[in-house]
Enzyme design. Sequence first.
Site, mmCIF file in Angstrom:
data_model
loop_
_atom_site.group_PDB
_atom_site.id
_atom_site.type_symbol
_atom_site.label_atom_id
_atom_site.label_comp_id
_atom_site.label_asym_id
_atom_site.label_seq_id
_atom_site.Cartn_x
_atom_site.Cartn_y
_atom_site.Cartn_z
ATOM 1 N N ARG A 61 8.411 -10.341 -2.686
ATOM 2 C CA ARG A 61 8.781 -11.586 -1.999
ATOM 3 C C ARG A 61 8.106 -12.811 -2.616
ATOM 4 O O ARG A 61 8.548 -13.941 -2.394
ATOM 5 C CB ARG A 61 8.529 -11.456 -0.493
ATOM 6 C CG ARG A 61 9.533 -10.500 0.177
ATOM 7 C CD ARG A 61 9.285 -10.374 1.663
ATOM 8 N NE ARG A 61 8.021 -9.764 1.973
ATOM 9 C CZ ARG A 61 7.794 -8.445 2.059
ATOM 10 N NH1 ARG A 61 8.779 -7.595 1.867
ATOM 11 N NH2 ARG A 61 6.597 -7.971 2.348
ATOM 12 N N GLU A 98 -6.109 1.017 2.240
ATOM 13 C CA GLU A 98 -6.741 1.715 3.366
ATOM 14 C C GLU A 98 -6.817 3.223 3.053
ATOM 15 O O GLU A 98 -7.823 3.859 3.278
ATOM 16 C CB GLU A 98 -5.913 1.461 4.628
ATOM 17 C CG GLU A 98 -6.726 1.628 5.892
ATOM 18 C CD GLU A 98 -5.897 1.348 7.135
ATOM 19 O OE1 GLU A 98 -6.317 1.765 8.200
ATOM 20 O OE2 GLU A 98 -4.810 0.725 7.016
#
Length: 173
Positions: A61, A98
């Site tokens: 994006r 993560e």
Amino acid sequence: MPSKDIENAIRDIPDFPKKGIIFKDITPVLSDIHLLRKSIDLMVEPFMNQKIDVVVGIESRGFIFGTPIADKLNASFVPVRKPGKLPYKTEQISYELEYGTDSLEIHKDSIKEKQKILIVDDLLATGGTAEATCNLISKLKGNICGFVVLIELEFLEGRKKLNQYNVHSIVKY
Ligand code: AMP
């Protein structure tokens, strides 16, 4: 210029792409040319007189906003992509997620030493992607002048990872 109309158009999609994530869907902003144009104008405004040479857009994006921003700054546009997408010789960087690691690539010849760089993405969350992109550009000896996003998730404190840079965002949560 107030940005409430842009904020109102951004749509929350719970549990996408994974459970627990509230995805900020910008497609309603893109499909309204007035909001898209206003987003681009607000994002580029602080950098108009900074003589930026290269706008770097982060996949995917970041490409949408990065290209018209490059046009307004009369700068070139360079994509930073996920591994294996760029066809020529690349510089790479890995960074921690993560769970596990991810990598980003840039064409080795896309930035020249000391060129003034503005990095563009749609959203700043933990700042891991942004930090990795800054480190990638530093490997090519680019001079990072700013980092701009449409959306900043302030509660994730991504800005802390970018404290040596000028970070600009339009809609903050
Ligand atoms: P981060 O590295 O955690 O700052 O994540 C930033 C990147 O992940 C950007 O390229 C965003 O497009 C994407 N991203 C992270 N969180 C979200 C979210 N809640 N909604 C939409 N995109 C997100």
